[in-house]
Design a protein around this motif. Structure first.
Motif, mmCIF file in Angstrom:
data_model
loop_
_atom_site.group_PDB
_atom_site.id
_atom_site.type_symbol
_atom_site.label_atom_id
_atom_site.label_comp_id
_atom_site.label_asym_id
_atom_site.label_seq_id
_atom_site.Cartn_x
_atom_site.Cartn_y
_atom_site.Cartn_z
ATOM 1 N N TYR A 132 0.835 -1.212 0.000
ATOM 2 C CA TYR A 132 0.000 0.000 0.000
ATOM 3 C C TYR A 132 0.866 1.256 0.000
ATOM 4 O O TYR A 132 0.622 2.195 -0.771
ATOM 5 C CB TYR A 132 -0.933 -0.006 1.205
ATOM 6 C CG TYR A 132 -1.809 1.215 1.276
ATOM 7 C CD1 TYR A 132 -2.913 1.341 0.440
ATOM 8 C CD2 TYR A 132 -1.539 2.237 2.169
ATOM 9 C CE1 TYR A 132 -3.726 2.465 0.495
ATOM 10 C CE2 TYR A 132 -2.337 3.363 2.232
ATOM 11 C CZ TYR A 132 -3.438 3.473 1.396
ATOM 12 O OH TYR A 132 -4.233 4.588 1.449
ATOM 13 N N THR A 136 0.947 4.084 -3.081
ATOM 14 C CA THR A 136 0.453 5.446 -2.825
ATOM 15 C C THR A 136 1.593 6.463 -2.721
ATOM 16 O O THR A 136 1.385 7.571 -2.222
ATOM 17 C CB THR A 136 -0.427 5.480 -1.562
ATOM 18 O OG1 THR A 136 0.311 4.963 -0.450
ATOM 19 C CG2 THR A 136 -1.700 4.676 -1.755
ATOM 20 N N GLU A 147 -5.745 6.529 -3.020
ATOM 21 C CA GLU A 147 -6.060 5.449 -2.080
ATOM 22 C C GLU A 147 -7.012 4.419 -2.683
ATOM 23 O O GLU A 147 -6.784 3.210 -2.569
ATOM 24 C CB GLU A 147 -6.690 6.060 -0.825
ATOM 25 C CG GLU A 147 -7.116 5.042 0.204
ATOM 26 C CD GLU A 147 -7.802 5.698 1.389
ATOM 27 O OE1 GLU A 147 -8.963 5.339 1.662
ATOM 28 O OE2 GLU A 147 -7.182 6.562 2.035
ATOM 29 N N ALA A 150 -5.276 2.305 -5.360
ATOM 30 C CA ALA A 150 -4.302 1.415 -4.719
ATOM 31 C C ALA A 150 -4.998 0.195 -4.117
ATOM 32 O O ALA A 150 -4.546 -0.941 -4.304
ATOM 33 C CB ALA A 150 -3.515 2.163 -3.648
ATOM 34 N N VAL A 151 -6.099 0.426 -3.420
ATOM 35 C CA VAL A 151 -6.832 -0.695 -2.813
ATOM 36 C C VAL A 151 -7.403 -1.609 -3.893
ATOM 37 O O VAL A 151 -7.357 -2.838 -3.764
ATOM 38 C CB VAL A 151 -7.933 -0.186 -1.857
ATOM 39 C CG1 VAL A 151 -8.831 -1.328 -1.398
ATOM 40 C CG2 VAL A 151 -7.299 0.504 -0.646
ATOM 41 N N MET A 154 -4.704 -3.780 -5.111
ATOM 42 C CA MET A 154 -4.403 -4.807 -4.110
ATOM 43 C C MET A 154 -5.465 -5.897 -4.115
ATOM 44 O O MET A 154 -5.146 -7.082 -3.955
ATOM 45 C CB MET A 154 -4.265 -4.170 -2.729
ATOM 46 C CG MET A 154 -3.031 -3.281 -2.624
ATOM 47 S SD MET A 154 -2.941 -2.384 -1.062
ATOM 48 C CE MET A 154 -2.420 -3.719 0.042
ATOM 49 N N GLN A 170 -7.785 -2.643 5.623
ATOM 50 C CA GLN A 170 -8.806 -1.787 5.007
ATOM 51 C C GLN A 170 -9.572 -0.990 6.062
ATOM 52 O O GLN A 170 -9.835 0.205 5.873
ATOM 53 C CB GLN A 170 -9.776 -2.623 4.171
ATOM 54 C CG GLN A 170 -9.175 -3.059 2.862
ATOM 55 C CD GLN A 170 -10.233 -3.536 1.889
ATOM 56 O OE1 GLN A 170 -11.340 -3.016 1.845
ATOM 57 N NE2 GLN A 170 -9.889 -4.524 1.111
#
Length: 196
Positions: A132, A136, A147, A150-151, A154, A170
């Motif tokens: 993460y 970022t 954000e 990025a999530v 992932m 999270q």
């Protein structure tokens, strides 16, 4: 050259601070004891210390690609970090977290292709936080992802993560009162040559 090196080192320090802050909070969310949370904060700061030994392959680069031999050497950074920390007075928990922070939950990581619960919990937490923080952050070859993106990236690779850790992560990043913890710190680095 020193300016490039200073910028690269500054980025590594900033990355370590972000991973450290996030790892501490994720461990708290998982209900880990305070001493484990603090050890993870230390491990987060030190997790990439082995990169100092492979600096010539990493720093001053303007592109994302490494050759096969370069990549093989760079992948040694977690083992090199382990060797550095073994010579100091760090706990086994910190040292193992650093050694295995690139292991993937599905067994596809390195250095030992460990999988699932065979990967120490500290390394499983660092894995999520490290990815993460890297996504970022600005890199010489790309701008930082926001954000949400990025999530999403992932989630596309969720097989790499312990799902319990990923869910705690999270929940942690979505806590408004903690948003400042993941911001890039403003750390200055100045490299000076020794004078005799």
């Amino acid at each position: 050259m020193d300016l490039i090196l200073e910028e690269d080192i500054r980025e590594e320090i900033n990355h370590g601070v972000r991973v450290s802050n996030l790892a501490y909070r994720v461990a708290k969310r998982l209900g880990c004891y305070e001493n484990i949370c603090k050890e993870l904060a230390v491990a987060g700061m030190l997790h990439d210390i082995g990169k100092l030994k492979v600096a010539s392959y990493l720093y001053g680069r303007t592109e994302d690609t490494l050759g096969v031999e370069e990549m093989r050497y760079v992948r040694m950074h977690s083992r090199l970090g382990y060797e550095i920390l073994m010579r100091e007075d760090y706990s086994d928990f910190i040292i193992e977290s650093v050694l295995y922070h690139h292991e993937n939950y599905d067994g596809s990581g390195y250095p030992e292709n460990l999988e699932a619960e065979d990967i120490p919990i500290g390394a499983r937490i660092l894995r999520v936080c490290d990815v993460y923080a890297a996504l970022t952050s600005d890199r010489p070859y790309r701008k930082a992802f926001d954000e949400e993106t990025a999530v999403e990236l992932m989630i596309d690779e969720v097989k790499n993560f312990d799902m319990r850790v990923f869910l705690a992560f999270q929940q942690t990043i979505h806590q408004e009162e903690l948003a400042h913890c993941w911001e890039m710190p403003d750390i200055e680095v100045k490299i000076e040559e020794e004078t005799q």
